[in-house]
Design a protein around this motif. Structure first.
Motif, short mmCIF file in Angstrom:
data_model
loop_
_atom_site.label_atom_id
_atom_site.label_comp_id
_atom_site.label_asym_id
_atom_site.label_seq_id
_atom_site.Cartn_x
_atom_site.Cartn_y
_atom_site.Cartn_z
N UNK A 1 0.85 -1.19 0.00
CA UNK A 1 0.00 0.00 0.00
C UNK A 1 0.89 1.25 0.00
N UNK B 1 0.70 5.21 1.25
CA UNK B 1 -0.09 6.14 2.06
C UNK B 1 0.58 7.51 2.07
N UNK C 1 -2.03 12.39 5.39
CA UNK C 1 -3.45 12.69 5.60
C UNK C 1 -4.38 12.00 4.59
N UNK C 2 -3.89 10.97 3.96
CA UNK C 2 -4.73 10.22 3.01
C UNK C 2 -4.88 8.77 3.45
N UNK C 3 -5.82 8.09 2.85
CA UNK C 3 -6.03 6.68 3.13
C UNK C 3 -4.94 5.84 2.49
N UNK C 4 -4.57 4.73 3.09
CA UNK C 4 -3.68 3.79 2.40
C UNK C 4 -4.34 3.33 1.10
N UNK D 1 -3.98 0.63 -2.16
CA UNK D 1 -3.32 -0.59 -2.61
C UNK D 1 -2.64 -0.37 -3.96
N UNK E 1 -5.79 -8.47 7.67
CA UNK E 1 -4.49 -8.12 7.11
C UNK E 1 -3.58 -7.64 8.24
N UNK F 1 -0.17 -5.72 9.19
CA UNK F 1 0.67 -4.69 8.60
C UNK F 1 2.05 -4.61 9.24
#
Lengths: 115, 117
Positions: free
Chosen positions: B35, B37, B40-43, B45, B106, B108
């Motif tokens: 992923x 990232x 300030x953003x979403x991970x 894929x 999942x 990490x």
């Protein structure tokens, strides 16, 4: 395309306050829903997940989340937060009935708990 | 403890200079993910391996490649990093040796923070 919305970007609470973090997703089919947490300096880890059965799911550290299919929501709750709950919380969704499917994450909610 | 390990934790590279990030796991999981990232953003894929089968996301730039030489290791190669590739790169694993389902948790790693100068 699937998407996940977390409307609370930053939440500040005092210890013992109740917590509810919103999560809405857009996908009309069967879904699996997850809440992950990232404590300061640590990796993402699972808090709880839902894929079938009782829509009220209990996770670690006193957290719970309720899947409301009609509202496409999976809000996270805790009746009384502690300072150690300070972390970033991510809601994620993937499609059910697949061998594997990517997680779509929300942008996260930063929770700060003050003593 | 069984875990997902990423090396290095911090990587600085120059614009256009190839870089490789590594991930190893002791969980014997069948599926490995990468992923990206940004702040300030979403991970997001990039791709994943289901055993030896490579699955690229449609919007992953060609600049990003991956290798999985064995069950335990997976590499992310960025052939010509641009300033826009500066991000945290997360490796995750899921599923048992025999396969996996989308309900699997999942796991990490701690991530590698990439800086591009």
């Amino acid at each position: 395309a699937q998407s996940v919305s977390q409307h609370n970007h930053h939440v500040i609470l005092s210890e013992a306050a109740s917590l509810e973090l919103g999560c809405n997703y857009s996908y009309g089919g069967t879904v699996n829903l997850f809440w992950y947490v990232q404590y300061p300096g640590q990796h993402l880890q699972l808090l709880l997940k839902y894929f079938s059965g009782d829509p009220l799911v209990k996770g670690i550290k006193g957290f719970e989340a309720e899947f409301i299919k009609s509202k496409f929501s999976f809000n996270l709750r805790k009746p009384s937060v502690q300072w150690s709950d300070t972390a970033e919380y991510f809601c994620a969704v993937n499609r059910g009935n697949y061998n594997t499917d990517k997680l779509i994450f929300g942008t996260g909610t930063r929770l700060q708990v003050f003593p | 403890d069984a875990m997902v390990i990423q090396n290095p934790r911090y990587q600085v590279t120059q614009f256009g200079k190839p870089v490789t990030l590594s991930c190893s796991q002791t969980l014997n999981h069948n599926v490995m993910y990468w992923y990206q990232q940004k702040s300030s953003q979403a991970p997001k894929l990039l791709f994943h391996y289901y055993d030896k089968d490579f699955n690229n996301e449609a919007d992953t730039p060609d600049n990003f490649q991956s290798r999985r030489p064995n069950t335990s290791f997976c590499f992310l190669d960025i052939r010509s990093p641009g300033l826009g590739d500066a991000a945290m790169y997360l490796c995750a694993t899921s599923g048992g040796l025999a396969g996996g389902t989308s309900t699997d948790t999942q796991y990490f790693g701690p991530g590698t923070r990439l800086t591009v100068l």
